[in-house]
Design a protein around this motif. Sequence first.
Motif, PDB file in Angstrom:
ATOM      1  N   ARG A  50      62.579 -37.964  61.463  1.00  0.00           N
ATOM      2  CA  ARG A  50      63.124 -38.696  62.472  1.00  0.00           C
ATOM      3  C   ARG A  50      64.774 -39.167  62.233  1.00  0.00           C
ATOM      4  O   ARG A  50      65.101 -38.908  60.959  1.00  0.00           O
ATOM      5  N   THR A  51      65.271 -39.475  63.207  1.00  0.00           N
ATOM      6  CA  THR A  51      66.897 -39.947  62.945  1.00  0.00           C
ATOM      7  C   THR A  51      66.766 -41.570  62.157  1.00  0.00           C
ATOM      8  O   THR A  51      65.750 -41.971  62.219  1.00  0.00           O
ATOM      9  N   LYS A  52      67.808 -41.753  61.468  1.00  0.00           N
ATOM     10  CA  LYS A  52      67.974 -43.087  60.756  1.00  0.00           C
ATOM     11  C   LYS A  52      67.758 -44.138  61.957  1.00  0.00           C
ATOM     12  O   LYS A  52      67.283 -45.168  61.889  1.00  0.00           O
ATOM     13  N   GLY A  53      68.533 -43.977  62.988  1.00  0.00           N
ATOM     14  CA  GLY A  53      68.567 -44.781  64.155  1.00  0.00           C
ATOM     15  C   GLY A  53      67.299 -45.096  64.714  1.00  0.00           C
ATOM     16  O   GLY A  53      66.736 -46.036  65.050  1.00  0.00           O
ATOM     17  N   ALA A  54      66.368 -43.749  64.934  1.00  0.00           N
ATOM     18  CA  ALA A  54      65.078 -43.983  65.241  1.00  0.00           C
ATOM     19  C   ALA A  54      64.176 -44.989  64.322  1.00  0.00           C
ATOM     20  O   ALA A  54      63.457 -45.957  64.910  1.00  0.00           O
ATOM     21  N   VAL A  55      64.354 -44.802  63.133  1.00  0.00           N
ATOM     22  CA  VAL A  55      63.398 -45.574  62.246  1.00  0.00           C
ATOM     23  C   VAL A  55      63.823 -46.989  62.247  1.00  0.00           C
ATOM     24  O   VAL A  55      62.994 -47.954  61.998  1.00  0.00           O
ATOM     25  N   SER A  56      65.141 -47.191  62.221  1.00  0.00           N
ATOM     26  CA  SER A  56      65.723 -48.515  62.332  1.00  0.00           C
ATOM     27  C   SER A  56      65.358 -49.399  63.462  1.00  0.00           C
ATOM     28  O   SER A  56      65.064 -50.610  63.448  1.00  0.00           O
ATOM     29  N   GLN A  57      65.057 -48.557  64.595  1.00  0.00           N
ATOM     30  CA  GLN A  57      64.588 -49.403  65.681  1.00  0.00           C
ATOM     31  C   GLN A  57      62.762 -49.488  65.964  1.00  0.00           C
ATOM     32  O   GLN A  57      62.510 -50.157  66.821  1.00  0.00           O
ATOM     33  N   TRP A  58      62.175 -49.018  65.024  1.00  0.00           N
ATOM     34  CA  TRP A  58      60.789 -49.327  64.759  1.00  0.00           C
ATOM     35  C   TRP A  58      60.414 -50.799  64.856  1.00  0.00           C
ATOM     36  O   TRP A  58      61.133 -51.587  64.026  1.00  0.00           O
ATOM     37  N   PRO A  59      59.497 -51.134  65.604  1.00  0.00           N
ATOM     38  CA  PRO A  59      59.016 -52.581  65.411  1.00  0.00           C
ATOM     39  C   PRO A  59      58.413 -52.883  64.071  1.00  0.00           C
ATOM     40  O   PRO A  59      57.807 -51.705  63.283  1.00  0.00           O
ATOM     41  N   GLU A  60      58.260 -53.940  63.585  1.00  0.00           N
ATOM     42  CA  GLU A  60      57.340 -54.332  62.227  1.00  0.00           C
ATOM     43  C   GLU A  60      56.182 -53.726  62.210  1.00  0.00           C
ATOM     44  O   GLU A  60      55.678 -52.935  61.317  1.00  0.00           O
ATOM     45  N   GLU A  61      55.101 -54.062  63.353  1.00  0.00           N
ATOM     46  CA  GLU A  61      53.989 -53.494  63.459  1.00  0.00           C
ATOM     47  C   GLU A  61      54.132 -52.001  64.207  1.00  0.00           C
ATOM     48  O   GLU A  61      54.491 -52.115  65.402  1.00  0.00           O
ATOM     49  N   LEU A  62      53.512 -51.024  63.555  1.00  0.00           N
ATOM     50  CA  LEU A  62      53.681 -49.725  64.070  1.00  0.00           C
ATOM     51  C   LEU A  62      52.421 -49.288  64.935  1.00  0.00           C
ATOM     52  O   LEU A  62      51.380 -49.669  64.773  1.00  0.00           O
ATOM     53  N   SER A  63      52.711 -48.404  65.964  1.00  0.00           N
ATOM     54  CA  SER A  63      51.703 -47.816  66.628  1.00  0.00           C
ATOM     55  C   SER A  63      50.668 -47.059  65.702  1.00  0.00           C
ATOM     56  O   SER A  63      50.892 -46.533  64.861  1.00  0.00           O
ATOM     57  N   PHE A  64      49.328 -47.268  66.460  1.00  0.00           N
ATOM     58  CA  PHE A  64      48.464 -46.455  65.531  1.00  0.00           C
ATOM     59  C   PHE A  64      48.895 -44.982  65.226  1.00  0.00           C
ATOM     60  O   PHE A  64      48.593 -44.233  64.447  1.00  0.00           O
ATOM     61  N   GLU A  65      49.036 -44.193  66.695  1.00  0.00           N
ATOM     62  CA  GLU A  65      49.648 -42.784  66.644  1.00  0.00           C
ATOM     63  C   GLU A  65      50.935 -42.725  65.440  1.00  0.00           C
ATOM     64  O   GLU A  65      50.801 -41.732  64.941  1.00  0.00           O
ATOM     65  N   LEU A  66      51.907 -43.391  65.524  1.00  0.00           N
ATOM     66  CA  LEU A  66      52.943 -43.279  64.787  1.00  0.00           C
ATOM     67  C   LEU A  66      52.465 -43.658  63.003  1.00  0.00           C
ATOM     68  O   LEU A  66      52.834 -42.813  62.089  1.00  0.00           O
ATOM     69  N   GLN A  67      51.466 -44.312  63.045  1.00  0.00           N
ATOM     70  CA  GLN A  67      50.896 -44.878  61.608  1.00  0.00           C
ATOM     71  C   GLN A  67      50.098 -43.400  61.116  1.00  0.00           C
ATOM     72  O   GLN A  67      50.183 -42.903  59.951  1.00  0.00           O
ATOM     73  N   CYS A  68      49.221 -42.719  62.007  1.00  0.00           N
ATOM     74  CA  CYS A  68      48.686 -41.514  61.822  1.00  0.00           C
ATOM     75  C   CYS A  68      49.717 -40.343  61.355  1.00  0.00           C
ATOM     76  O   CYS A  68      49.609 -39.755  60.266  1.00  0.00           O
ATOM     77  N   TYR A  69      50.944 -40.439  62.066  1.00  0.00           N
ATOM     78  CA  TYR A  69      52.039 -39.359  61.727  1.00  0.00           C
ATOM     79  C   TYR A  69      52.286 -39.586  60.104  1.00  0.00           C
ATOM     80  O   TYR A  69      52.626 -38.769  59.512  1.00  0.00           O
ATOM     81  N   ILE A  70      52.754 -41.166  59.812  1.00  0.00           N
ATOM     82  CA  ILE A  70      53.196 -41.431  58.896  1.00  0.00           C
ATOM     83  C   ILE A  70      52.128 -41.015  57.646  1.00  0.00           C
ATOM     84  O   ILE A  70      52.440 -40.794  56.596  1.00  0.00           O
ATOM     85  N   GLY A  71      50.804 -41.326  58.074  1.00  0.00           N
ATOM     86  CA  GLY A  71      49.751 -40.931  57.201  1.00  0.00           C
ATOM     87  C   GLY A  71      49.981 -39.627  56.488  1.00  0.00           C
ATOM     88  O   GLY A  71      49.963 -39.324  55.230  1.00  0.00           O
ATOM     89  N   VAL A  72      49.867 -38.916  57.665  1.00  0.00           N
ATOM     90  CA  VAL A  72      49.916 -37.247  57.091  1.00  0.00           C
ATOM     91  C   VAL A  72      51.175 -36.996  56.422  1.00  0.00           C
ATOM     92  O   VAL A  72      51.154 -36.193  55.321  1.00  0.00           O
TER      93      VAL A  72
END
Length: 75
Positions: A26-48
């Motif tokens: 991902r870009t630094k900008g995208a990561v910087s804009q994530w909310p503190e509580e991440l969506s389930f789908e994003l959590q799954c991606y990060i888990g993998v």
Amino acid sequence: MWVSMTKTDVLAHFGGVTEAAEKLGRTKGAVSQWPEELSFELQCYIGVASGYALKAERPTGQEAGCIAHPQCQAV
């Protein structure tokens, strides 16, 4: 209410915004804009991407498995 993987957890695991962005494709900008509580789908991606060092947590009532990554071992 459910306890989820947070942006703070992800940044601590990877060592910061730049490192997380690089490891997650991902870009630094995208990561910087994530909310503190991440969506389930994003959590799954990060888990993998983290080799399941970080684990997705499914909100109460959501079906088992991960929409984005069927191999996700979400709890």
